[in-house]
Design a protein around this motif. Structure first.
Motif, short mmCIF file in Angstrom:
data_model
loop_
_atom_site.label_atom_id
_atom_site.label_comp_id
_atom_site.label_asym_id
_atom_site.label_seq_id
_atom_site.Cartn_x
_atom_site.Cartn_y
_atom_site.Cartn_z
N ALA A 121 -9.91 0.56 -3.76
CA ALA A 121 -8.80 0.02 -2.96
C ALA A 121 -9.25 -1.06 -1.97
N TYR A 133 -9.85 4.87 0.98
CA TYR A 133 -9.86 3.48 0.49
C TYR A 133 -11.03 3.22 -0.46
N PHE A 137 -6.85 3.57 -6.75
CA PHE A 137 -5.45 3.98 -6.71
C PHE A 137 -4.73 3.43 -7.94
N ARG A 139 -1.51 2.65 -8.30
CA ARG A 139 -0.63 1.51 -7.99
C ARG A 139 -1.43 0.28 -7.57
N ASP A 140 -2.55 0.50 -6.87
CA ASP A 140 -3.35 -0.64 -6.42
C ASP A 140 -4.03 -1.35 -7.59
N MET A 274 4.55 3.35 -2.80
CA MET A 274 3.69 2.46 -2.02
C MET A 274 3.79 2.79 -0.53
N ASP A 276 3.64 5.32 1.58
CA ASP A 276 3.23 6.70 1.37
C ASP A 276 3.14 7.52 2.65
N TYR A 458 2.52 -2.42 9.44
CA TYR A 458 2.27 -1.59 8.26
C TYR A 458 3.52 -1.46 7.40
N HIS A 459 3.98 -0.22 7.14
CA HIS A 459 5.16 -0.09 6.27
C HIS A 459 6.46 -0.40 7.00
N TRP A 464 2.89 -7.78 3.50
CA TRP A 464 1.85 -7.34 2.56
C TRP A 464 1.56 -8.43 1.54
N GLU A 502 -5.19 -6.16 4.34
CA GLU A 502 -4.24 -5.31 3.61
C GLU A 502 -2.80 -5.68 3.99
N GLN A 520 -9.14 -6.03 1.00
CA GLN A 520 -8.25 -5.10 0.30
C GLN A 520 -8.05 -5.65 -1.11
N TRP A 522 -6.04 -5.20 -3.67
CA TRP A 522 -4.78 -5.70 -4.22
C TRP A 522 -4.26 -6.96 -3.53
#
Ligand code: GLC
Length: 563
Positions: A121, A133, A137, A139-140, A274, A276, A458-459, A464, A502, A520, A522
């Motif tokens: 990750a 990390y 992952f 998804r990553d 994603m 999470d 972050y989320h 991103w 990230e 990161q 991805w």
């Protein structure tokens, strides 16, 4: 009928006109042809794309011959350590970041018994806490996989698909509770024992994850990636193995099972994708619904039509039809629809109710009235009884475009919205994961006072870079590559210099995220995939499904649908 012809039907597909794309046919019609009508034998090997919704004209030729031709990667079989083909092939001077990104991506490769099986990750040496990390992952890995496929390096992707398939068969427990058989891991880790010279695998299905949530998205991404691999290499043999067929069916069994549901959408816990952590995306989050739709369509194209396979295909088609209708009708929001909801009557009983979910107009948040442009629209975050989450989520909306869950008109409207609300959704760093941020009391209640998900971080309204590849794909699909170019330029002005964070924080995404990892993977792979897709838009076919012509949305009032 179905049973009468099983011995032969593996070799038997529907009758097709020469040069006629199967995509033109309706799913239901196609299935009924498969099940009921007289069949004409054509080459067995066509079975994968025979049922894919747009990929092939059936000419007896194995190569995909749709508008995104030459899916067989030119560099197939290359080593993961070679120079990128995309660099060598490039007709113009590549951005210096591209070479750097490839180096960083290759450094992130994880090996299991000498074979590359995924990418870690993040490789952030400066970060004190590794957490998870250092894992691969599911998804990553998707953008990494896309980069490798586009560069003609399918082996790592195949190894990954097989390794995760193997993990799927593990028994999964959380305390004394056993998880469903088909659950795919969120991530796995390879432990190298330098003394014994052995490699072992550890997987996490949610039992170690913060919050202990199973990753609902992993299985969907796995199916989507299997199709991308098949599409890119032209190698149907992997998807057709009994193991892959079984893996798909196990995932499908989990998400197609019947229960107390009154909606065709998939009911989920908070934090199962994603995003999470607790962010108020429990219920029917758009990200999962869009991935669900896409995975169903990909599986439909890859299932072998044996007795069991056909049963699954029927269930998939029934669900796709209901899910598509539900999403296009009830999750769609544009100016007209917002105005309708604003004027809704409540407490309506019976079949004639207009306000079916009893959304109370007073629950519409203030921000949406200014945010909603006259031109444009999007799929809202969530719809459940008396609860509509009006937030914008990037991943779900991009996947809706790519999977053709969005009608062509809706896809155009989503792109219009991104253009009209550029500052809010893109700012100085593409792309906002969600908009707007939750603040104050709402933040405390919804996130449970999560210090990582404070406003615009972050989320919770963070930006991103990984989402750039999905935005680029959506831009190409809707014929708006200039939007992607603009976004990529923004990323190029910062990403490398900042060490591939990230995520970024702030209303405009100006600040490197307060707990963002550097390097990161991805973020790196997402940039490379965006560049390669713009350079060669035929790559889009790996991640995009054409509209199924017959499954039209219901006629509605909204302007952007009929424009
Ligand atoms: C964070 C993200 C998640 C990602 C993981 C590894 O937990 O929320 O989506 O898979 O980091 O990068």
């Amino acid at each position: 009928m179905v049973n009468g012809m099983d011995g032969a039907h593996e070799m038997v597909l529907c009758k097709v006109e020469p040069q006629c794309s199967i995509a033109e046919a309706d799913d239901f019609e196609r299935l009924s042809r498969l099940l009921d009508r007289p069949r004409v034998k054509i080459e067995r090997k066509l079975s994968f794309d025979e049922r894919s919704l747009s990929e092939l004209s059936v000419t007896g030729n194995l190569r995909p011959v749709d508008s995104y031709d030459s899916m067989c990667s030119p560099g197939a079989g290359r080593s993961v350590l070679d120079t990128p083909v995309s660099l060598a092939r490039s007709s113009f001077e590549p951005h210096p970041m591209v070479g750097e990104a490839w180096d960083a991506l290759r450094r992130s490769i994880v090996f299991f018994r000498g074979q590359p099986v995924g990418t870690i990750a993040a490789i952030d040496h400066a970060s004190e806490e590794v957490l998870n990390y250092d894992q691969v992952f599911v998804r990553d890995f998707v953008p990494s996989a896309m980069a490798f496929l586009m560069n003609g390096e399918p082996d790592i992707v195949k190894n990954f698909l097989l390794k995760t398939l193997h993990l799927q068969s593990w028994e999964k427990r959380i305390d004394r509770f056993k998880l469903g058989e088909g659950v795919m891991p969120a991530s796995f880790k390879v432990n190298h024992d330098p003394v014994r010279k052995t490699d072992t695998l550890v997987a996490d299905f949610g039992e170690s994850t913060i919050g202990r949530v199973a990753p609902v998205d992993s299985g969907f991404w796995w199916i989507i990636l299997l199709r991308a691999y098949t599409k890119s290499t032209g190698d149907l043999s992997l998807a057709e193995t009994p193991e892959c067929q079984k893996g798909m069916k196990l995932i499908l069994s989990l998400c197609l099972s019947e229960g107390f549901d009154t909606f065709p959408t998939l009911l989920c816990a908070d934090g199962c994708s994603m995003i999470d952590r607790r962010m108020g995306v429990y219920g029917y989050p758009i990200e999962i619904q869009a991935l669900f739709f896409m995975a169903l369509r990909c599986a439909l194209a890859m299932l072998k039509p044996d007795v069991e396979g056909k049963e699954f295909m029927e269930r998939i088609l029934t669900r796709l039809n209901a899910l598509g209708y539900h999403m296009r009708s009830y999750f769609w929001l544009d100016f007209q629809q917002l105005n309708d909801i604003y004027c809704y009557k409540t407490e309506e009983y019976s079949h004639t109710a207009v306000n079916k979910f009893n959304v109370i107009p007073d629950s519409i948040p203030d921000w949406i009235f200014d945010f909603m442009p006259t031109r444009g629209g999007y799929f809202v975050g969530n719809v459940s009884p008396a609860k509509m989450d009006f937030r914008w989520f990037a991943l779900g909306n991009c996947i809706a475009i790519l999977s053709s869950l969005a009608t062509p008109e809706q896809s155009v409207a989503i792109m219009d919205l991104i253009e009209e609300r550029w500052e809010e959704l893109v700012g100085v760093m593409p792309l906002k994961i969600s908009y707007p941020a939750l603040e104050g009391d709402e933040w405390s209640i919804v996130t449970g006072c999560d210090p990582k998900n404070t406003r615009w971080s972050y989320h919770n309204g963070g930006s991103w870079p990984v989402l750039l590849w999905l935005l680029t794909a959506a831009c190409i699909k809707t014929g708006r590559p200039q939007i992607a170019r603009r976004a990529i330029e923004l990323a190029e002005s910062r990403l490398w210099k900042d060490g591939w964070p990230e995520y970024y924080d702030g209303k405009l995404g100006r600040y490197i995220g307060k707990q963002a990892r550097k390097f990161q993977t991805w973020s790196i792979a997402g940039y490379l995939v965006s560049k390669m897709m713009l350079e060669d838009p035929s790559h889009l076919g790996m991640i995009s499904l054409e509209e199924d012509k017959v499954k039209k949305p219901p006629i509605r009032r909204s302007a952007s649908w009929t424009a």
